[in-house]
Design an enzyme around this catalytic site. Structure first.
Site, PDB file in Angstrom:
ATOM      1  N   GLY A   3      -5.358 133.652 -36.150  1.00 30.66           N
ATOM      2  CA  GLY A   3      -6.943 134.236 -36.828  1.00 30.66           C
ATOM      3  C   GLY A   3      -6.168 135.226 -37.638  1.00 30.66           C
ATOM      4  O   GLY A   3      -5.097 135.588 -38.177  1.00 30.66           O
TER       5      GLY A   3
ATOM      6  N   ALA B 165     -10.731 131.307 -30.832  1.00 34.25           N
ATOM      7  CA  ALA B 165     -11.684 129.673 -31.707  1.00 34.25           C
ATOM      8  C   ALA B 165     -10.567 128.700 -32.278  1.00 34.25           C
ATOM      9  O   ALA B 165     -11.220 127.517 -31.661  1.00 34.25           O
ATOM     10  CB  ALA B 165     -12.497 129.994 -33.120  1.00 34.25           C
TER      11      ALA B 165
ATOM     12  N   CYS C  73     -18.503 136.627 -32.793  1.00 28.45           N
ATOM     13  CA  CYS C  73     -19.312 137.682 -33.358  1.00 28.45           C
ATOM     14  C   CYS C  73     -20.655 138.197 -31.977  1.00 28.45           C
ATOM     15  O   CYS C  73     -20.991 138.757 -32.576  1.00 28.45           O
ATOM     16  CB  CYS C  73     -20.074 136.191 -33.364  1.00 28.45           C
ATOM     17  SG  CYS C  73     -18.829 135.032 -34.715  1.00 28.45           S
TER      18      CYS C  73
END
Length: 860
Positions: A113, A10, A42
């Site tokens: 991340g 992301a 998600c």
């Protein structure tokens, strides 16, 4: 400018794409150790559940597509292993070849991340144990569940990902248990009482939740068969670990980078303490927008916004990142849960003097089809009235409530700023006074003293001890409470002392508030309204006297508790056994529950449910929660699909089919799957393993009977004078006629007793199948069911017939009549024709949505 970005999900891909748009001259390289970039992390649980059908839908961009679209160079399968900030270099290893290279940069972005926490639990390497972080994880879980026909799963972790995983496993028909070491679900996300409501809701939806429990060992012989926990052994065919994440920052430990518990510290320009080094996403410690204190908020939404802001900063724009509110939302079975800002506990820890309120409201005009509810908790600063946090639950658009709160928090709004907010209104969307504003009004009334109330948290802590409970509902519904109609109060109330401490309770709180307003006018000094009333709280009266009200008796009857007519407040609670079969662990739980909450006696009903005897009214909810913790449920009453009964099936010498497996599947699809579908009357299903009819399939609304259909090889028939097949036919329809065996098709009951009896092998082959009876009934009136002409050999076709029969009954039945009456009224041939075609399935959604049979006809 040469920019190196480590991490391609992301924050990394967002930074690169935006920076390239801001400055086309920038030379940007993204390296990532995964083969996928920019994937929808998600969305992974919803791929497991099948809502997202293909893996490709999870991939926002492939490396090739992304590179072509943005002009950014993407290198996959590359892992950063060291950072030399003084040289502006990163050591990178190729995960396929093992070769190392040094990459230089002018600006470095760390978007590495986070990864799932590796639990220090023995046995985690068994097959069937998964984490859920990447598309490969989701693909592997779904494939494993399908290939191994998984029936039971355990999820370790009751946060967002764990609960989403549980919901989607349940969607697949898998029985799920969620455990968490924390004392509540959604720890650090919801306040304790809100989490308690979520846990009860999940239990009611059939997801077993055990908090305050530690996983100790994964059990299996190469393939997971269960988990040993501090609460006991939990059997499972699949285990998902979702017990938190930690930043992927191990390789940075000796880089000189300033970190806290593995997270990278940055300022409001996303800059680290090292020159030219920036960071964004799940690996970063940012700030809380309200308190200004450090906060780790690993969310995909935050990662994208951090990446976008960082790109603008790198291109020379004057930007800052203001921090996070910790906003989050999760979809659960029948309940959406959202939150933003500070919880009450967090606000107190941050030094605020806190006031809160819990307000149930309608989510749209109550008369509009599909109207539901919101349960809204507002947290504010007592002196300034500044909004600090919001938590909302409901079956509908919880996100709109949270988004309103986010805007308010971003702008530093006080409660008064919402007081006359002109939000959109029309019956399909909202109430005339917006639900958020309604909750604000309640809190403002509390702050002004117009409302004196007790929060659910205070009630749970025992603050109501010594108060007399006053029932202000539409009708008397709280056992042992004095009932007072608010709108009948025009002076003193008989039996109530004006100095007495009185807890006013109704359904949601509004009528109790109206009653308080009148009582204070007439001199009652110690009235307190219970926020959320019975909608949110389990309200009990200490040492109640007298009979349970008809309304409460009706309510608990729908939960499977039938009144013992010889008592004032004792009930017998039906425990659903799915088909008459329970495990030893379940039997122990039922026995313990009977001793703890009932008379200690357990009976078996004719429908093979266990009935706990002599349960006091006040013990009903504690009993249900105790049973639900063990994966058991009460019910089996009302005008709905009833629990399935089954004979022993293949464990009986006559059994032809696995009745337990079939009945469990019917139970999940139609008892659970149709739990909220009202029918004209009760609908009973029985599954028998052979034509002996031990569980009376032909006397149920729908019955399924196992069949074994002989495939006779007439060429091998010798027409023996003494025919063993003829002699072994239990119903004497097999006859030797003109030197050949004859079995009339319309007389054979397909019991299979002839198979293997012919010494010349004429009766060796057979087909297993199912015969379906419809329109049976026993009880006050008896009706013999009639079987459909077709013998079914496909189980899925049988399940489709069951569903079509239920849909036909709902659509064409008259409220109050049994299915036998519907079949008789419509005609058997008509009903059979409808069941053997798929028109009913085509109208399924419209049928189920229709407002029909709201009263029903079942009395037990």
């Amino acid at each position: 400018m040469k920019v190196l970005i480590i991490g391609g999900v992301a924050a990394g891909t967002k930074t690169a794409a935006k920076l390239k748009r801001e400055d086309r001259s920038a030379k940007i390289t993204v390296i990532t150790r995964d083969k996928d970039i920019s994937y929808a992390g998600c969305g992974l649980p919803y791929y497991v559940g099948g809502l997202i059908e293909s893996r490709e839908e999870l991939i926002v961009n492939t490396p090739q597509k992304y590179a072509k679209m943005t002009g950014v160079e993407v290198k996959t399968g590359k892992e950063a292993t060291a950072l030399w900030a003084d040289k502006k270099q990163v050591l990178v290893k190729d995960l396929f070849t093992g070769e190392e290279e040094v990459c230089s940069y002018d600006k470095l972005v760390l978007a590495v991340g986070a990864s799932p926490v590796e639990l220090p639990v023995p046995g985690m390497k068994q097959q069937g144990v998964f984490k859920m972080r990447t598309p490969d994880d989701a693909t592997a879980i779904r494939a494993y569940a399908e290939e191994n026909q998984v029936k039971k799963a355990v999820v370790i972790g009751a946060g967002f990902i764990g609960l989403e995983a549980a919901e989607n496993l349940k969607t697949r028909g898998i029985q799920v248990t969620v455990i968490d070491f924390a004392a509540q679900v959604l720890p650090n996300i919801l306040d304790k009482e809100m989490a308690g409501y979520v846990k009860k809701h999940l239990l009611k939806e059939g997801i077993r939740v055990i908090t305050g429990t530690k996983a100790e060992e994964v059990v299996g012989n190469g393939k997971v068969t269960g988990v040993k926990t501090s609460a006991g052994f939990l059997g499972c065919d699949l285990l998902i670990t979702a017990a938190g994440i930690r930043p992927n920052t191990e390789f940075l430990q000796d880089s000189g980078l300033e970190m806290f518990k593995g997270t990278i510290l940055v300022d409001n320009t996303m800059k680290t303490n090292l020159e030219g080094v920036y960071a964004a996403g799940d690996c970063v410690m940012v700030t809380n927008r309200i308190t200004g204190k450090p906060q780790w908020s690993p969310m995909g939404s935050s990662a994208n916004m951090e990446g976008r802001t960082l790109a603008q900063l790198l291109s020379g724009k004057n930007k800052t990142y203001p921090g996070v509110l910790g906003t989050g939302i999760v979809k659960l079975p029948g309940l959406n849960v959202g939150r933003t800002g500070l919880t009450e506990e967090q606000a107190k820890a941050a030094g605020y003097e806190v006031v809160s309120v819990l307000a149930p409201t309608d989510d749209k005009a109550h008369y509009y089809p599909g109207a539901g509810f919101f349960i809204t908790k507002l947290i504010a600063e007592k002196n300034t009235h500044k909004l600090l946090g919001v938590q909302v639950m409901g079956p509908g658009a919880v996100d709109k409530m949270i988004d309103i709160a986010v805007m308010g928090l971003n702008m530093g709004a006080a409660l008064e700023d919402f007081e006359n907010a002109d939000f959109a209104y029309a019956p399909p969307f909202s109430t005339a006074i917006h639900p958020f504003v309604q909750a604000v009004y309640v809190l403002l009334n509390k702050l002004s003293g117009d409302l004196v109330s007790m929060t659910p948290a205070e009630y749970a802590e025992g603050k109501a001890k010594g108060y007399k409970v006053i029932d202000a509902g539409l009708t008397p519904s709280i056992h042992g409470a004095q009932y007072v109609d608010p709108f009948a109060v025009n002076g003193e109330i008989e039996g109530l002392d004006k100095e007495e401490k009185l807890l006013l309770v109704c359904a949601k709180g509004k009528r109790a508030y109206f009653l308080q307003n009148r009582m204070r006018f007439y001199g009652y000094k110690n009235t307190v309204v219970l926020e959320g009333s019975t909608f949110f709280n389990d309200v009990k009266v200490e040492n109640p006297e007298g009979a349970v009200s008809p309304e409460e008796e009706k309510r608990v009857k729908a939960l499977g508790f039938l009144k013992d007519k010889n008592t004032l407040d004792r009930f017998n609670g039906r425990v659903i056994t799915r088909n008459g079969k329970i495990t030893a662990e379940e039997a122990r739980t039922i026995a313990e529950a009977a001793e703890l909450f009932g008379s200690g006696e357990v009976t078996m009903t004719s429908r093979l449910t266990m009935e706990i005897q002599g349960v006091p009214f006040a013990n009903i909810e504690p009993l249900r929660e105790y049973l639900m913790q063990a994966g058991l449920e009460t019910g089996g009453t009302g005008s709905k699909v009833r629990p399935v009964v089954s004979c022993k099936g293949t464990t009986c010498q006559y059994g032809l089919i696995d009745t337990f497996a079939l009945s469990e599947e019917i139970h999940e699809r139609f008892f659970h799957g149709y739990a909220n579908v009202k029918l004209p009357h009760k609908f009973k299903i029985a599954v028998g393993g052979c034509p002996n009819n031990c569980v009376k399939p032909d006397l149920n609304d729908l019955g399924i009977i196992g069949q074994r259909i002989p495939l006779v090889d007439m060429e091998k028939c010798r027409g023996c004078k003494v025919c063993r097949v003829e002699n072994n036919c239990p119903i004497k329809v097999a006859k030797v006629v003109d030197g050949k065996i004859v079995i009339p098709e319309n007389e054979c009951n397909h019991c299979g007793r002839c198979i293997g009896k012919c010494p010349f092998k004429a009766f060796e082959e057979y087909t297993n199948g199912y015969r379906i009876y419809i329109g049976g009934r026993w009880g006050k009136k008896v009706a013999q069911g009639r079987y459909l002409d077709k013998v079914f050999t496909d189980k899925e076709e049988v399940l489709a017939i069951v569903e079509k029969a239920i849909l036909l009954f709902r659509e064409q039945g008259i409220t109050g009549e049994r299915f036998a009456d519907t079949v008789a009224r419509l005609g058997f041939e008509n009903v059979q024709e409808q069941l053997l075609t798929d028109d009913l399935l085509g109208r399924k959604e419209e049928n189920i949505k229709a407002q029909k049979h709201l009263t029903g006809g079942a009395t037990c």
